[in-house]
Design a protein around this motif. Structure first.
Motif, PDB file in Angstrom:
ATOM      1  N   LEU A 124       0.838  -1.200   0.000  1.00 39.76           N
ATOM      2  CA  LEU A 124       0.000   0.000   0.000  1.00 39.76           C
ATOM      3  C   LEU A 124       0.872   1.249   0.000  1.00 39.76           C
ATOM      4  CD1 LEU A 124      -2.980   0.644  -0.057  1.00 39.76           C
ATOM      5  CD2 LEU A 124      -2.998   0.535   2.436  1.00 39.76           C
ATOM      6  N   ALA A 125       1.942   1.230   0.777  1.00 37.64           N
ATOM      7  CA  ALA A 125       2.863   2.371   0.803  1.00 37.64           C
ATOM      8  C   ALA A 125       3.470   2.594  -0.579  1.00 37.64           C
ATOM      9  CB  ALA A 125       3.955   2.145   1.845  1.00 37.64           C
ATOM     10  N   SER A 126       3.816   1.515  -1.267  1.00 35.22           N
ATOM     11  CA  SER A 126       4.367   1.647  -2.625  1.00 35.22           C
ATOM     12  C   SER A 126       3.337   2.218  -3.585  1.00 35.22           C
ATOM     13  CB  SER A 126       4.839   0.282  -3.146  1.00 35.22           C
ATOM     14  OG  SER A 126       5.946  -0.158  -2.418  1.00 35.22           O
ATOM     15  N   ALA A 127       2.090   1.778  -3.448  1.00 28.92           N
ATOM     16  CA  ALA A 127       1.025   2.275  -4.328  1.00 28.92           C
ATOM     17  C   ALA A 127       0.728   3.746  -4.063  1.00 28.92           C
ATOM     18  CB  ALA A 127      -0.235   1.438  -4.148  1.00 28.92           C
ATOM     19  N   MET A 128       0.881   4.172  -2.821  1.00 28.00           N
ATOM     20  CA  MET A 128       0.591   5.558  -2.456  1.00 28.00           C
ATOM     21  C   MET A 128       1.779   6.488  -2.703  1.00 28.00           C
ATOM     22  SD  MET A 128      -2.498   5.651  -1.554  1.00 28.00           S
ATOM     23  CE  MET A 128      -3.665   4.322  -1.387  1.00 28.00           C
ATOM     24  N   ALA A 129       2.960   5.922  -2.918  1.00 27.98           N
ATOM     25  CA  ALA A 129       4.171   6.740  -3.089  1.00 27.98           C
ATOM     26  C   ALA A 129       4.034   7.805  -4.171  1.00 27.98           C
ATOM     27  CB  ALA A 129       5.383   5.848  -3.331  1.00 27.98           C
ATOM     28  N   PRO A 130       3.476   7.475  -5.353  1.00 25.16           N
ATOM     29  CA  PRO A 130       3.337   8.532  -6.365  1.00 25.16           C
ATOM     30  C   PRO A 130       2.423   9.683  -5.911  1.00 25.16           C
ATOM     31  CG  PRO A 130       3.078   6.375  -7.377  1.00 25.16           C
ATOM     32  CD  PRO A 130       3.097   6.165  -5.889  1.00 25.16           C
ATOM     33  N   LEU A 131       1.431   9.371  -5.118  1.00 26.52           N
ATOM     34  CA  LEU A 131       0.554  10.434  -4.601  1.00 26.52           C
ATOM     35  C   LEU A 131       1.295  11.258  -3.558  1.00 26.52           C
ATOM     36  CD1 LEU A 131      -2.776   8.428  -4.226  1.00 26.52           C
ATOM     37  CD2 LEU A 131      -2.090   9.957  -6.079  1.00 26.52           C
ATOM     38  N   HIS A 132       1.996  10.573  -2.666  1.00 27.79           N
ATOM     39  CA  HIS A 132       2.760  11.277  -1.637  1.00 27.79           C
ATOM     40  C   HIS A 132       3.853  12.131  -2.264  1.00 27.79           C
ATOM     41  CE1 HIS A 132       1.599   8.319   1.826  1.00 27.79           C
ATOM     42  NE2 HIS A 132       0.560   8.858   1.234  1.00 27.79           N
ATOM     43  N   ALA A 133       4.409  11.691  -3.377  1.00 26.23           N
ATOM     44  CA  ALA A 133       5.496  12.426  -4.034  1.00 26.23           C
ATOM     45  C   ALA A 133       5.037  13.781  -4.571  1.00 26.23           C
ATOM     46  CB  ALA A 133       6.094  11.592  -5.171  1.00 26.23           C
ATOM     47  N   LYS A 134       3.741  13.953  -4.723  1.00 26.73           N
ATOM     48  CA  LYS A 134       3.216  15.237  -5.195  1.00 26.73           C
ATOM     49  C   LYS A 134       3.274  16.299  -4.107  1.00 26.73           C
ATOM     50  CE  LYS A 134       0.067  13.246  -8.575  1.00 26.73           C
ATOM     51  NZ  LYS A 134      -1.301  13.209  -9.085  1.00 26.73           N
ATOM     52  N   LEU A 135       3.495  15.863  -2.875  1.00 29.00           N
ATOM     53  CA  LEU A 135       3.517  16.769  -1.729  1.00 29.00           C
ATOM     54  C   LEU A 135       4.864  16.694  -1.028  1.00 29.00           C
ATOM     55  CD1 LEU A 135       0.077  15.693  -0.191  1.00 29.00           C
ATOM     56  CD2 LEU A 135       0.501  17.704  -1.616  1.00 29.00           C
ATOM     57  N   THR A 136       5.250  17.786  -0.416  1.00 30.31           N
ATOM     58  CA  THR A 136       6.429  17.732   0.447  1.00 30.31           C
ATOM     59  C   THR A 136       6.016  17.006   1.728  1.00 30.31           C
ATOM     60  OG1 THR A 136       5.913  19.796   1.600  1.00 30.31           O
ATOM     61  CG2 THR A 136       7.237  19.967  -0.441  1.00 30.31           C
ATOM     62  N   ALA A 137       6.986  16.599   2.513  1.00 28.09           N
ATOM     63  CA  ALA A 137       6.690  15.936   3.790  1.00 28.09           C
ATOM     64  C   ALA A 137       5.855  16.859   4.686  1.00 28.09           C
ATOM     65  CB  ALA A 137       7.983  15.515   4.493  1.00 28.09           C
ATOM     66  N   SER A 138       6.180  18.122   4.667  1.00 25.83           N
ATOM     67  CA  SER A 138       5.445  19.101   5.469  1.00 25.83           C
ATOM     68  C   SER A 138       4.000  19.241   4.978  1.00 25.83           C
ATOM     69  CB  SER A 138       6.158  20.452   5.421  1.00 25.83           C
ATOM     70  OG  SER A 138       5.427  21.423   6.118  1.00 25.83           O
TER      71      SER A 138
END
Length: 163
Positions: A124-138
């Motif tokens: 699930l983390a791998s599948a969500m990585a492209p979505l998370h990559a659109k945002l900074t950690a902050s």
């Protein structure tokens, strides 16, 4: 059959534009994108988003009774009961008599359910990585905080009008 005439509101480009700028629309759209990414993980494993949510509630959060699972994930108990029955048939969980009052049931993971709990989070983390990559950690942290704030409610939002 005669169609209803378009009202000023339905024909106004300005109002249509405001609809797409609305919080409800944007949250629904974002939820669909996130759900689609999750479905790519769940479907090959024979899971749905809801069955995974129930399984994770048992595995990671320690909930084991239909009512407590329903309250925890925010859906009606009858829906949780249906999901639990299907998960039991699929061999993901096992039903046990409630030793405290003898009336209800408790559920625990089967070996198959435990195996899924071991592999799904990483997938699930791998599948969500492209979505998370659109945002900074902050930004991701801030978005999560804002969603938590919006999700707070004094009334259970998962209950139907019938209770």
């Amino acid at each position: 059959m005669q169609q209803a005439p378009m009202t000023q509101a339905s024909s106004s480009p300005e109002l249509r534009h405001r609809f797409k700028d609305g919080l409800g629309y944007k949250l629904s759209r974002a939820a669909k994108v996130v759900q689609s990414a999750g479905d790519q993980v769940f479907k090959p494993l024979g899971l749905t988003r809801l069955s995974w949510t129930v399984l994770a509630s048992i595995c990671f959060d320690g909930f084991d009774a239909p009512g407590s699972i329903a309250r925890h994930i925010g859906i009606e108990r009858t829906a949780v009961s249906r999901i639990l029955r299907q998960m039991e048939e699929d061999g993901l969980i096992e039903r046990q008599n409630n030793q405290e009052d003898g009336r209800g049931y408790r559920f625990r993971l089967s070996d198959t359910g435990a195996e899924l709990c071991a592999i799904v989070p990483e997938r699930l983390a791998s599948a969500m990585a492209p979505l998370h990559a659109k945002l900074t950690a902050s930004q991701l942290r801030h978005l999560t905080q804002l969603l938590d704030l919006l999700s707070q409610s004094d009334a259970p939002v998962w209950r139907s009008a019938n209770g």
